[in-house]
Structures are given as structure tokens and as C-alpha cells.
Scaffold this motif. Structure first.
Motif, mmCIF file in Angstrom:
data_model
loop_
_atom_site.group_PDB
_atom_site.id
_atom_site.type_symbol
_atom_site.label_atom_id
_atom_site.label_comp_id
_atom_site.label_asym_id
_atom_site.label_seq_id
_atom_site.Cartn_x
_atom_site.Cartn_y
_atom_site.Cartn_z
ATOM 1 N N HIS A 132 33.947 51.852 11.352
ATOM 2 C CA HIS A 132 32.538 51.937 10.999
ATOM 3 C C HIS A 132 31.969 50.571 10.620
ATOM 4 C CE1 HIS A 132 32.937 56.487 9.892
ATOM 5 N NE2 HIS A 132 32.895 56.273 11.193
ATOM 6 N N ARG A 171 27.237 52.746 11.760
ATOM 7 C CA ARG A 171 27.474 52.802 13.208
ATOM 8 C C ARG A 171 28.974 52.866 13.476
ATOM 9 N NH1 ARG A 171 22.665 51.301 15.734
ATOM 10 N NH2 ARG A 171 21.197 50.144 14.406
ATOM 11 N N ASP A 172 29.330 53.436 14.635
ATOM 12 C CA ASP A 172 30.732 53.431 15.032
ATOM 13 C C ASP A 172 31.033 52.156 15.809
ATOM 14 O OD1 ASP A 172 29.760 53.759 17.624
ATOM 15 O OD2 ASP A 172 30.245 55.900 17.714
ATOM 16 N N ASP A 174 31.207 51.558 18.795
ATOM 17 C CA ASP A 174 30.372 51.379 19.982
ATOM 18 C C ASP A 174 28.915 51.101 19.635
ATOM 19 O OD1 ASP A 174 32.527 51.870 21.715
ATOM 20 O OD2 ASP A 174 32.256 54.045 21.513
ATOM 21 N N THR A 176 26.956 53.200 17.987
ATOM 22 C CA THR A 176 26.201 54.445 17.871
ATOM 23 C C THR A 176 25.997 54.807 16.401
ATOM 24 O OG1 THR A 176 27.154 55.239 19.948
ATOM 25 C CG2 THR A 176 26.146 56.880 18.493
ATOM 26 N N VAL A 177 24.788 55.187 16.050
ATOM 27 C CA VAL A 177 24.493 55.579 14.671
ATOM 28 C C VAL A 177 25.175 56.910 14.363
ATOM 29 C CG1 VAL A 177 22.684 56.246 13.049
ATOM 30 C CG2 VAL A 177 22.294 54.366 14.651
ATOM 31 N N VAL A 178 25.996 56.925 13.326
ATOM 32 C CA VAL A 178 26.680 58.155 12.929
ATOM 33 C C VAL A 178 26.156 58.701 11.603
ATOM 34 C CG1 VAL A 178 28.782 57.579 14.184
ATOM 35 C CG2 VAL A 178 28.545 56.837 11.808
#
Length: 214
Positions: A132, A171-172, A174, A176-178
Motif C-alpha cells: 500500500h 493506493r495499491d 498498481d 488503484t485507490v483502495v
């Protein structure tokens, strides 16, 4: 000593180092206001003006229950200035958060106690292991106030409560918002304690304890 430094970021290049800390999230979000403009924190000289006393600070930065402790600090170092201390604390708060968010555990050396530094480093390591990345932003510091202070021997401790609005995003690997959103600010309350040995050659206050407001 004619001058002391209140909440110095450390001399020279250490003045630009960052701290790190976690904050309490209330879960009540609000629209994101413009980013607060600010100047980089600096070392604050604390020679009081003859026209004002070190305790002559706005009520918003000083709680009555901390008065006795602040006076004890001033009794040992008369140049301790409440308003200037708060100015330095605000700058440190921003630097601390940015350090934690960016995962700069190495920047904590000399700026925090060993216990606090170890806790921050462990949290950063856990986040890294999970893959993360934090993309947080301190929008504004609504208020910073001294809520407790005292002296034990020559060790001074000043506790500051920070009310702030923070945009939080996780974000992860990649990107991407988690979790979280940069379009909303989350009210946050952090309570930090800074310590310093009075009348020592080292003018720097270090972060020795972090907590969350009840």
C-alpha cells in the motif's frame, strides 16, 4: 542563555527533516477546501519582547489547565514563548505527517524518541509489506493548542492537540485507490507530546509521545 529555540527542526540540514505520525479519523467527512499555503518550518528564537510576556498568547492556543506547567518551564527558561512554540509545532505537524505518508522512516533519526521512532518504522514496514502507498494531503490545521505542560527535574514536556482536515487516499501497488478520497477532507485530532532538557546545549524538542483525542 539569551536565546533558546522552541521546537527547532534541528540545526542546518536537520531543519528540513520530517517527522511521522498517525492521526485519529472521526469518519465525518466534509468538502475539501483549498490547500493551506505555508512556509517551511524554521528554528524559532524565543527572546520575548519587553512589551509582552511569554504567556501572552491567544486563548485558542493555551488551555487554562496547562498554565502551571508552562509557568514552570518559563521559571527555568524565561525566554520560552507560548505563541512561538505553537508556530513551530504547526510546522512540525505538517512535516511529521508528510514523512509518515511518504514512508521516510530514516528521516526520524534525531527527531523522535527511540520508542516513537520504532513504532512509526513498524507501521511503515507493515504498509510496505501490504503493498500500500499513502497519497494523503494535509489541507489545513484548524487549531493547535497546548493542553498540558510540566517539568520533572530538568525535563520539560509540552502536549499539543492538533485539529486538522486531512484528505486521505490509500493506493495499491498498481496505483488503484483502495480506500479514501482526495475530494473529501477528514477531521483529524492528534495529541503529541514534545520534550526537551531545559538549560541544555541542545535546543531541540523531540517528539516523545503520540496519542488520539478521546
Amino acid at each position: 542563555m539569551v536565546e533558546i529555540v522552541v521546537l527547532a527542526m534541528v540545526a542546518g540540514f536537520l531543519a528540513l527533516r520530517l517527522y511521522a505520525v498517525l492521526g485519529k479519523r472521526t469518519g465525518h467527512e466534509q468538502p475539501l477546501p483549498p490547500v493551506e499555503e505555508h512556509s517551511p518550518p524554521v528554528a524559532y528564537p524565543t527572546v520575548a519582547s519587553p512589551s509582552r510576556t511569554p504567556l501572552a498568547a491567544p486563548d485558542s492556543v493555551f488551555e487554562e489547565g496547562a498554565a502551571a506547567g508552562v509557568r514552570a518551564i518559563i521559571a527555568t527558561e524565561p525566554s520560552f514563548d507560548v505563541a512561538r512554540f505553537i508556530d513551530g509545532a504547526k510546522g512540525a505537524y505538517r512535516m511529521i505527517l508528510e514523512a509518515y505518508w511518504s514512508g521516510n522512516a530514516g528521516e526520524l533519526a534525531g527527531l523522535t524518541s527511540d520508542d516513537v521512532r520504532a513504532a512509526f518504522a513498524e507501521s511503515i514496514a507493515d504498509r510496505t509489506t501490504a503493498g500500500h502507498v499513502l497519497d494523503n494531503r494535509l489541507v489545513t490545521i484548524e487549531k493547535a493548542r497546548i493542553v498540558a505542560a510540566g517539568v520533572e527535574g530538568r525535563e520539560a514536556r509540552v502536549t499539543v492537540a492538533f485539529d486538522a482536515d486531512i484528505a486521505t487516499v490509500t493506493r495499491d501497488a498498481d496505483g488503484t485507490v483502495v480506500a479514501g478520497s482526495l475530494t473529501d477532507a477528514v477531521p483529524t485530532v492528534d495529541v503529541w507530546t514534545f520534550s526537551r532538557t531545559l538549560k541544555s546545549d541542545d535546543p531541540n524538542w523531540i517528539l516523545t509521545d503520540t496519542d488520539e483525542s478521546a
